[in-house]
Design a protein around this motif. Structure first.
Motif, short mmCIF file in Angstrom:
data_model
loop_
_atom_site.label_atom_id
_atom_site.label_comp_id
_atom_site.label_asym_id
_atom_site.label_seq_id
_atom_site.Cartn_x
_atom_site.Cartn_y
_atom_site.Cartn_z
N HIS A 189 0.80 -0.98 -0.22
CA HIS A 189 0.07 -0.09 -0.03
C HIS A 189 0.76 1.31 0.10
O HIS A 189 1.97 1.61 0.42
CB HIS A 189 -0.69 0.13 1.42
N PHE A 190 0.38 2.18 -0.47
CA PHE A 190 1.23 3.16 -1.03
C PHE A 190 -0.03 4.29 -0.37
O PHE A 190 -0.77 4.76 -1.18
CB PHE A 190 1.59 4.07 -2.22
N GLY A 191 -0.38 5.01 1.10
CA GLY A 191 -1.31 5.70 1.93
C GLY A 191 -2.78 4.97 1.41
O GLY A 191 -3.06 3.21 1.43
N GLU A 232 7.41 -5.87 -19.36
CA GLU A 232 7.41 -5.54 -20.16
C GLU A 232 6.00 -5.01 -21.49
O GLU A 232 4.83 -5.67 -20.99
CB GLU A 232 8.19 -6.24 -21.52
N HIS A 233 6.09 -3.66 -22.06
CA HIS A 233 4.84 -3.05 -22.53
C HIS A 233 5.23 -3.84 -24.15
O HIS A 233 3.18 -3.43 -24.55
CB HIS A 233 4.85 -1.49 -22.71
N HIS A 234 5.83 -4.10 -24.47
CA HIS A 234 5.84 -4.75 -25.91
C HIS A 234 5.17 -6.44 -25.28
O HIS A 234 6.03 -6.79 -25.23
CB HIS A 234 7.34 -4.21 -26.35
N PRO A 277 -1.69 -3.92 -17.56
CA PRO A 277 -1.83 -1.98 -17.87
C PRO A 277 -1.30 -1.08 -17.20
O PRO A 277 -0.81 -1.28 -16.52
CB PRO A 277 -3.48 -1.80 -18.15
N ASN A 278 -1.43 0.41 -17.44
CA ASN A 278 -0.53 1.21 -16.67
C ASN A 278 -0.89 1.38 -14.92
O ASN A 278 -2.16 1.02 -15.30
CB ASN A 278 -0.81 2.62 -17.15
N GLY A 279 0.13 1.45 -14.42
CA GLY A 279 -0.29 1.12 -12.85
C GLY A 279 -0.56 0.32 -12.37
O GLY A 279 -2.04 -0.53 -11.34
N ALA A 280 -1.05 -1.37 -13.53
CA ALA A 280 -0.80 -2.48 -12.50
C ALA A 280 -0.20 -2.97 -11.27
O ALA A 280 -1.05 -4.09 -10.98
CB ALA A 280 -0.52 -3.88 -14.06
N GLY A 281 1.25 -2.67 -11.32
CA GLY A 281 1.79 -2.96 -10.34
C GLY A 281 3.15 -3.24 -10.65
O GLY A 281 3.88 -4.02 -9.60
N LYS A 282 2.81 -3.25 -11.63
CA LYS A 282 4.26 -4.50 -12.01
C LYS A 282 5.27 -3.29 -11.79
O LYS A 282 6.57 -4.40 -11.44
CB LYS A 282 4.22 -4.19 -13.88
N THR A 283 5.92 -2.19 -11.77
CA THR A 283 6.97 -1.80 -11.37
C THR A 283 7.32 -2.31 -9.20
O THR A 283 8.36 -1.98 -8.74
CB THR A 283 7.39 -0.59 -11.53
N THR A 284 6.12 -2.00 -8.88
CA THR A 284 6.39 -2.20 -7.74
C THR A 284 6.74 -3.33 -6.87
O THR A 284 7.17 -3.76 -6.25
CB THR A 284 4.62 -1.60 -6.92
N LEU A 285 5.65 -4.10 -7.88
CA LEU A 285 6.20 -5.91 -7.64
C LEU A 285 8.12 -5.86 -8.38
O LEU A 285 8.31 -6.35 -7.05
CB LEU A 285 5.86 -6.93 -8.45
#
Ligand code: ATP
Length: 256
Positions: free
Chosen positions: A15-17, A212-214, A40-48
């Protein structure tokens, strides 16, 4: 315990706030496989991705590498434990040579943050010789030996992306995590990337996790794909299954 699972993400929430970036996500990465993480954008990939590389803490759940939790391990131990990563925004030192940049990736302390200029490289002469030999062999593996003495700053973007991979290979990772390796590459560079990812796995036995988005690249190179949306796992399976999965299709269409 002998296990075929190299990395196990178990019921991870972050969680972020008030924002729930990850909501009870679980999946396994089998040793020796190429696994794609999409959403999709904001799905949580980078966070994971950042949780696995210990940049972020989790609120609940666990992440096991070779059967042991990594959540108590400090970030600078990740590379010696066998977890390597590349960065979406290249983390190369523009004022150093290609060779120096790649050598930094193999420094045993993994402490690269204080290296700001070529006069203060933090290694002994013996380390330097060993690192230089290893860096040259990684550069040859990546087809970049000709660039060894050039400064990073003047090199084309596609070459810099390959160097980012070369640097991550210096720590001989068991798990190589790649953050959007296809971003900004042209058609030829994309097919080189597919070949490179396969070659890394085939020659070193490296397990690969790809954010990856591609979609074409992910589906071509991955043996297993995990799809996230709004912090939850939608589906996991073979590329074909994921491409045809109604929830995955809806998640992508729904966010345009
Ligand atoms: P993209 O494909 O756009 O990179 P993503 O799937 O990688 O998206 P994340 O970057 O993990 O998604 O973001 C998941 C959610 O968490 C988003 O709502 C995002 O705004 C939020 N988030 C991510 N990092 C932070 C942070 N450091 N502080 C606050 N919110 C964050």
């Amino acid at each position: 315990v002998v296990t075929d699972t190299l990395l196990s993400v178990q019921d991870v929430s972050v969680h972020f706030g008030g924002i729930i970036a990850l909501d009870g996500v679980s999946f396994d990465i089998p040793a020796g496989q190429i696994v794609g993480l999409i959403g999709p954008n904001g799905a949580g990939k980078t966070t994971l991705f950042n949780c696995i590389s210990r940049l972020y803490n989790v609120n609940s759940g666990d992440i096991l590498f070779e059967g042991k939790s990594i959540l108590q391990s400090p970030i600078h131990k990740m590379s010696s434990m066998g977890i390597g990563r590349t960065f979406q925004n290249l983390a190369l030192f523009a004022n150093l040579s290609v060779l120096d940049n790649v050598m930094i990736g193999g420094h045993p302390t993994g402490k690269t943050d204080y290296v700001s200029n070529a006069l203060h490289l933090p290694w002994t002469r013996r380390e330097e010789r060993e690192l230089r030999d290893r860096a040259m062999s990684v550069l040859r593996f990546m087809g970049l030996q000709e660039t060894a003495l050039q400064l990073i700053g003047g090199l084309p973007f596609g070459v810099q992306k390959r160097l980012e991979i070369a640097r991550a290979l210096m720590s001989k990772p068991k798990l190589l995590m790649m953050d959007e390796p296809a971003g900004g590459l042209n058609h030829n560079e994309l097919s080189d990337l597919v070949a490179t990812i396969r070659k890394i796995r085939d020659e070193f036995g490296t397990t690969v996790l790809l954010v990856e988005h591609h979609m074409g690249l992910v589906m071509e190179v991955s043996e297993k794909v995990v799809a996230l949306s709004f912090g939850k796992k939608l589906a996991e399976g073979a590329p074909r299954e994921i491409q045809e999965h109604p929830d995955v299709i809806e998640a992508y269409l729904g966010t345009g």
